[in-house]
Design an enzyme around this catalytic site. Sequence first.
Site, PDB file in Angstrom:
ATOM      1  N   HIS A   1      19.638   2.475   1.247  1.00 35.64           N
ATOM      2  CA  HIS A   1      18.416   3.181   0.756  1.00 35.64           C
ATOM      3  C   HIS A   1      17.946   2.991  -0.067  1.00 35.64           C
ATOM      4  O   HIS A   1      16.610   3.172   0.282  1.00 35.64           O
ATOM      5  CB  HIS A   1      18.907   4.540   0.354  1.00 35.64           C
ATOM      6  CG  HIS A   1      18.285   5.985   0.521  1.00 35.64           C
ATOM      7  ND1 HIS A   1      17.453   6.446   1.275  1.00 35.64           N
ATOM      8  CD2 HIS A   1      17.382   6.289  -0.922  1.00 35.64           C
ATOM      9  CE1 HIS A   1      16.668   7.097   0.557  1.00 35.64           C
ATOM     10  NE2 HIS A   1      16.627   7.518  -0.469  1.00 35.64           N
TER      11      HIS A   1
ATOM     12  N   ARG B   1      24.024  10.465  -6.360  1.00 34.40           N
ATOM     13  CA  ARG B   1      24.356   9.643  -5.358  1.00 34.40           C
ATOM     14  C   ARG B   1      25.574   8.129  -4.520  1.00 34.40           C
ATOM     15  O   ARG B   1      26.683   9.246  -3.110  1.00 34.40           O
ATOM     16  CB  ARG B   1      23.695   9.152  -4.724  1.00 34.40           C
ATOM     17  CG  ARG B   1      22.340   9.449  -4.251  1.00 34.40           C
ATOM     18  CD  ARG B   1      20.728   9.495  -3.878  1.00 34.40           C
ATOM     19  NE  ARG B   1      19.751  10.010  -3.455  1.00 34.40           N
ATOM     20  CZ  ARG B   1      18.827   9.947  -3.267  1.00 34.40           C
ATOM     21  NH1 ARG B   1      18.531   8.467  -3.258  1.00 34.40           N
ATOM     22  NH2 ARG B   1      18.014  10.616  -3.293  1.00 34.40           N
TER      23      ARG B   1
ATOM     24  N   GLN C   1      21.376   1.066  -3.262  1.00 34.26           N
ATOM     25  CA  GLN C   1      22.027   2.584  -3.440  1.00 34.26           C
ATOM     26  C   GLN C   1      22.412   2.775  -2.064  1.00 34.26           C
ATOM     27  O   GLN C   1      21.330   2.659  -0.823  1.00 34.26           O
ATOM     28  CB  GLN C   1      21.057   3.280  -3.503  1.00 34.26           C
ATOM     29  CG  GLN C   1      21.289   4.609  -3.672  1.00 34.26           C
ATOM     30  CD  GLN C   1      20.786   5.737  -4.535  1.00 34.26           C
ATOM     31  OE1 GLN C   1      19.504   5.916  -4.045  1.00 34.26           O
ATOM     32  NE2 GLN C   1      20.781   6.350  -5.596  1.00 34.26           N
TER      33      GLN C   1
ATOM     34  N   HIS D   1      23.010   5.972   0.518  1.00 34.13           N
ATOM     35  CA  HIS D   1      22.625   7.762   0.146  1.00 34.13           C
ATOM     36  C   HIS D   1      23.333   8.257   1.067  1.00 34.13           C
ATOM     37  O   HIS D   1      23.976   7.439   2.051  1.00 34.13           O
ATOM     38  CB  HIS D   1      21.116   8.198   1.088  1.00 34.13           C
ATOM     39  CG  HIS D   1      20.829   8.983   0.507  1.00 34.13           C
ATOM     40  ND1 HIS D   1      21.024  10.155   1.358  1.00 34.13           N
ATOM     41  CD2 HIS D   1      19.519  10.142  -0.039  1.00 34.13           C
ATOM     42  CE1 HIS D   1      20.288  11.975   0.832  1.00 34.13           C
ATOM     43  NE2 HIS D   1      19.416  11.004  -0.299  1.00 34.13           N
TER      44      HIS D   1
ATOM     45  N   ARG E   1      20.266   5.227  -8.855  1.00 33.87           N
ATOM     46  CA  ARG E   1      19.160   5.904  -9.202  1.00 33.87           C
ATOM     47  C   ARG E   1      19.155   7.697  -8.608  1.00 33.87           C
ATOM     48  O   ARG E   1      20.038   7.721  -7.936  1.00 33.87           O
ATOM     49  CB  ARG E   1      17.580   5.452  -8.785  1.00 33.87           C
ATOM     50  CG  ARG E   1      16.531   6.401  -8.078  1.00 33.87           C
ATOM     51  CD  ARG E   1      15.800   5.655  -7.421  1.00 33.87           C
ATOM     52  NE  ARG E   1      15.577   5.691  -5.880  1.00 33.87           N
ATOM     53  CZ  ARG E   1      15.468   6.237  -4.470  1.00 33.87           C
ATOM     54  NH1 ARG E   1      15.103   8.107  -5.420  1.00 33.87           N
ATOM     55  NH2 ARG E   1      15.548   6.965  -3.830  1.00 33.87           N
TER      56      ARG E   1
ATOM     57  N   ALA F   1       1.383  -1.037   0.435  1.00 38.52           N
ATOM     58  CA  ALA F   1      -0.523  -0.077  -0.451  1.00 38.52           C
ATOM     59  C   ALA F   1       0.884   1.690  -0.157  1.00 38.52           C
ATOM     60  O   ALA F   1       0.384   2.545   0.422  1.00 38.52           O
ATOM     61  CB  ALA F   1      -0.535   0.145   1.053  1.00 38.52           C
TER      62      ALA F   1
HETATM   63  C1  LIG Z   1      13.219   8.047   4.072  1.00 44.57           C
HETATM   64  C2  LIG Z   1      13.342   7.755   2.965  1.00 44.57           C
HETATM   65  C3  LIG Z   1      13.796   8.962   1.825  1.00 44.57           C
HETATM   66  C4  LIG Z   1      13.092   8.997   0.784  1.00 44.57           C
HETATM   67  N1  LIG Z   1      13.038  10.409  -0.279  1.00 44.57           N
HETATM   68  C5  LIG Z   1      12.733   9.795  -1.523  1.00 44.57           C
HETATM   69  C6  LIG Z   1      11.977  10.984  -1.968  1.00 44.57           C
HETATM   70  O1  LIG Z   1      12.109  11.687  -1.532  1.00 44.57           O
HETATM   71  N2  LIG Z   1      11.995  10.945  -3.771  1.00 44.57           N
HETATM   72  C7  LIG Z   1      12.023   9.638  -4.195  1.00 44.57           C
HETATM   73  O2  LIG Z   1      12.188  10.047  -5.520  1.00 44.57           O
HETATM   74  N3  LIG Z   1      12.110   8.795  -3.072  1.00 44.57           N
HETATM   75  C8  LIG Z   1      12.630   8.709  -2.062  1.00 44.57           C
HETATM   76  N4  LIG Z   1      12.751   7.708  -1.293  1.00 44.57           N
HETATM   77  C9  LIG Z   1      12.287   6.700  -2.067  1.00 44.57           C
HETATM   78  C10 LIG Z   1      11.146   5.834  -2.088  1.00 44.57           C
HETATM   79  O3  LIG Z   1      10.393   6.753  -0.709  1.00 44.57           O
HETATM   80  C11 LIG Z   1      11.060   3.946  -1.924  1.00 44.57           C
HETATM   81  O4  LIG Z   1      11.951   3.700  -2.930  1.00 44.57           O
HETATM   82  C12 LIG Z   1       9.657   4.055  -2.277  1.00 44.57           C
HETATM   83  O5  LIG Z   1       8.505   4.653  -1.494  1.00 44.57           O
HETATM   84  C13 LIG Z   1       9.017   2.588  -2.471  1.00 44.57           C
HETATM   85  O6  LIG Z   1       7.733   2.804  -2.664  1.00 44.57           O
HETATM   86  P1  LIG Z   1       6.162   1.564  -2.948  1.00 44.57           P
HETATM   87  O7  LIG Z   1       5.287   1.328  -2.717  1.00 44.57           O
HETATM   88  O8  LIG Z   1       7.875   0.215  -4.003  1.00 44.57           O
HETATM   89  O9  LIG Z   1       6.709   0.336  -1.556  1.00 44.57           O
HETATM   90  P2  LIG Z   1       6.917   1.181  -0.096  1.00 44.57           P
HETATM   91  O10 LIG Z   1       5.767   2.508   0.353  1.00 44.57           O
HETATM   92  O11 LIG Z   1       7.865   0.606   0.142  1.00 44.57           O
HETATM   93  O12 LIG Z   1       5.266   0.462   0.588  1.00 44.57           O
HETATM   94  C14 LIG Z   1       5.884  -1.598   0.862  1.00 44.57           C
HETATM   95  C15 LIG Z   1       3.988  -1.515   0.912  1.00 44.57           C
HETATM   96  O13 LIG Z   1       4.275  -3.208   1.233  1.00 44.57           O
HETATM   97  C16 LIG Z   1       3.987  -3.586   2.034  1.00 44.57           C
HETATM   98  N5  LIG Z   1       4.218  -4.988   2.246  1.00 44.57           N
HETATM   99  C17 LIG Z   1       5.842  -5.294   2.437  1.00 44.57           C
HETATM  100  N6  LIG Z   1       5.976  -6.532   2.358  1.00 44.57           N
HETATM  101  C18 LIG Z   1       4.648  -6.816   2.442  1.00 44.57           C
HETATM  102  C19 LIG Z   1       4.270  -8.834   3.057  1.00 44.57           C
HETATM  103  N7  LIG Z   1       4.548  -9.155   3.390  1.00 44.57           N
HETATM  104  N8  LIG Z   1       2.896  -8.905   3.141  1.00 44.57           N
HETATM  105  C20 LIG Z   1       1.775  -7.808   2.990  1.00 44.57           C
HETATM  106  N9  LIG Z   1       2.384  -6.087   2.795  1.00 44.57           N
HETATM  107  C21 LIG Z   1       3.464  -5.844   2.501  1.00 44.57           C
HETATM  108  C22 LIG Z   1       4.306  -2.784   3.316  1.00 44.57           C
HETATM  109  O14 LIG Z   1       3.141  -3.406   3.894  1.00 44.57           O
HETATM  110  C23 LIG Z   1       3.897  -1.540   1.850  1.00 44.57           C
HETATM  111  O15 LIG Z   1       2.376  -1.566   2.146  1.00 44.57           O
HETATM  112  C24 LIG Z   1      13.302   7.367   0.289  1.00 44.57           C
HETATM  113  C25 LIG Z   1      13.205   6.448   1.177  1.00 44.57           C
HETATM  114  C26 LIG Z   1      13.422   6.184   1.768  1.00 44.57           C
HETATM  115  C27 LIG Z   1      13.375   5.050   2.811  1.00 44.57           C
END
Ligand SMILES: Cc1cc2nc3c(=O)[nH]c(=O)nc-3n(C[C@H](O)[C@H](O)[C@H](O)COP(=O)(O)OP(=O)(O)OC[C@H]3O[C@@H](n4cnc5c(N)ncnc54)[C@H](O)[C@@H]3O)c2cc1C
Length: 574
Positions: free
Chosen positions: A347, A281, A235, A237, A389, A12
């Site tokens: 990161h 980075r 990566q 950071h 990235r 989500a």
């Molecule tokens: C501190 C931080 C700051 C960042 N800042 C930036 C930024 O400014 N700009 C940018 O472009 N990128 C940024 N990034 C990178 C970016 O935020 C992430 O790559 C991105 O949010 C990943 O999104 P996602 O939708 O793939 O998964 P996520 O947002 O990580 O969500 C994963 C989802 O999967 C679910 N999940 C996982 N395993 C299971 C399971 N076994 N069963 C059920 N559910 C599960 C979790 O509950 C969650 O809902 C940042 C990352 C970090 C850590």
Amino acid sequence: MIFKHDIVIVGAGLAGLRAAVECVGQADVAVVSKVFPTRSHSGAAQGGITASLGNEEEDHWEWHLFDTVKGSDYLGDQDAIEIMVKDAPRVIYELEHLGVPFSRTTEGKIAQRYFGGHTRDYGKSPVKRACYAADRTGRVVLDTLYDQCLRHQVKFYSENYALSLIFDGKKYVGVVTYDLANGELHLLQGKAILLATGGCGRIYQTTSNGFASTGDGIHLAYQSGIPLEDMEFIQFHPTGLYPLGILVSEAARGEGGFLRNRLGERFMERYAPTVKDLAARDVVSRAILTETREGKGISGKDYVHLDLTHLGEERISERLWEIASFARIYLGIDPIYDPIPVQPTCHYVMGGIPTDVDGRVLMDEKGSIAHGLFAAGECACVSVHGANRLGCNSLLDLLVFGRRSGLAMKQAISTLDHQTPPTDALRVMEEKIKKLFTATGKEKIGDIRQGMQSLMMKRGSVFRNEEGLKAGIEEIRSLKERYKNIGAVDKRKAFNFGFMEAIELDHQLALSEVILFSALHRRESRGAHYREDFPARADRYFLKHTLVFQTPKGLQVRYKPVKITRFQPEARVY
Ligand SMILES: Cc1cc2nc3c(=O)[nH]c(=O)nc-3n(C[C@H](O)[C@H](O)[C@H](O)COP(=O)(O)OP(=O)(O)OC[C@H]3O[C@@H](n4cnc5c(N)ncnc54)[C@H](O)[C@@H]3O)c2cc1C
């Protein structure tokens, strides 16, 4: 319990929710998340999201394309990158129309700021390309998309842990989940399954990633026979708070902050004369570690200073509020008056589950499709980030390819009926759980995890070499053996996090092995993968994507070509 939906999305974060929003109204959509949806790691994204809007300075998607290709050290697939950067302005306007409160210029336009590796005119100087909402960009986008899902009655299985993917021999037909609130197993049947489970930074000791970033979805795919692409590219950071690893967004340097060593020197001027502190980075992380290795860390330790003191109180409070509050809360340092101690922190994973540009999961180097299975976001490898990235390109990737996966799933389900899942899908999981509850071994989950996290820092982080990687693989294999001998986990039904952590550790150990194995086979340095024994990039041999397969004989590495359309590889100088 068995539930039927057209589309089951695991995850989500922004990728999962954006895909869900695309499908509502035309399909019955369910979203599974192990954490409450708005606690997904996407909510921690601080810095912003890129698009060549040109609101503050001239910009073009072709420049964004070039920067992303160069940032990727020429390993990114240029056809996919082109799709992403061309779509970026639409993504921003769409978010604005959905209600995302972007920061504004004095004229009322969406404000933009500098971010590492984003330049004007093919590398001449930095350009303002990142759109942002102060330093809480991910938070506001995640909340906005979650609101949209609630509005359209997306069914959430919140705090449900996906344990396995169900494959009926021809296609993926569902997911087994464990309900954390009461310990019940559910079988969610779907005509299309999307993995959007985020990254795996928690494999490393020092990381900016939240506790949930354990790479579950990547391993679920791998376990079910899908190869993993480019996992050697992890990566780091450059600016994690020392010694905790909590992120200090690149926005701090985008707003004018810079790095200094023990001698007070702005050392990035030596490593990246053109863009200095705003280099990619991987370049900045290596520079910091080179300085500290040469004894130029602050007080001779493993960190340098990020200096924001010249920015002034007003700017820091308005644009870098969250970062400043982290420094105050965790270190007792006020960045208005004092520099922040920083060190590289794990990161982001550039690699992951191989997909095409519509999120379809690919099973091999020929591009055979895994029917019914899709992946988007950090767990997927499209590949738009290649070997490294650029900042703020992840949120863009999530929204562009989350949406495209949604479109492809809608199309796929229109011709499909529900397939009856194999009858033993639930039973297999029940047995696995029983085994964990009745284990009699002596090993502790926490000890094995600690061993993995420190060995990954030592063997598989910013600097790598053959000897260390080989030793690391052996060490991980011995931790995997120890894992077989773990003691019984707590049996309680409600919120049994001990059980969840045991399953997560299994995922993490397997992915650690793939990371080290991929890194061992790439005998060159490219982007985030730096081999001390092969310090140069070797396009002749390694301008190709790694695919690691799990076979009965052990891990096997195969390769597939990089898609190059406009930009031929050049030396990467910043
Ligand atoms: C501190 C931080 C700051 C960042 N800042 C930036 C930024 O400014 N700009 C940018 O472009 N990128 C940024 N990034 C990178 C970016 O935020 C992430 O790559 C991105 O949010 C990943 O999104 P996602 O939708 O793939 O998964 P996520 O947002 O990580 O969500 C994963 C989802 O999967 C679910 N999940 C996982 N395993 C299971 C399971 N076994 N069963 C059920 N559910 C599960 C979790 O509950 C969650 O809902 C940042 C990352 C970090 C850590």
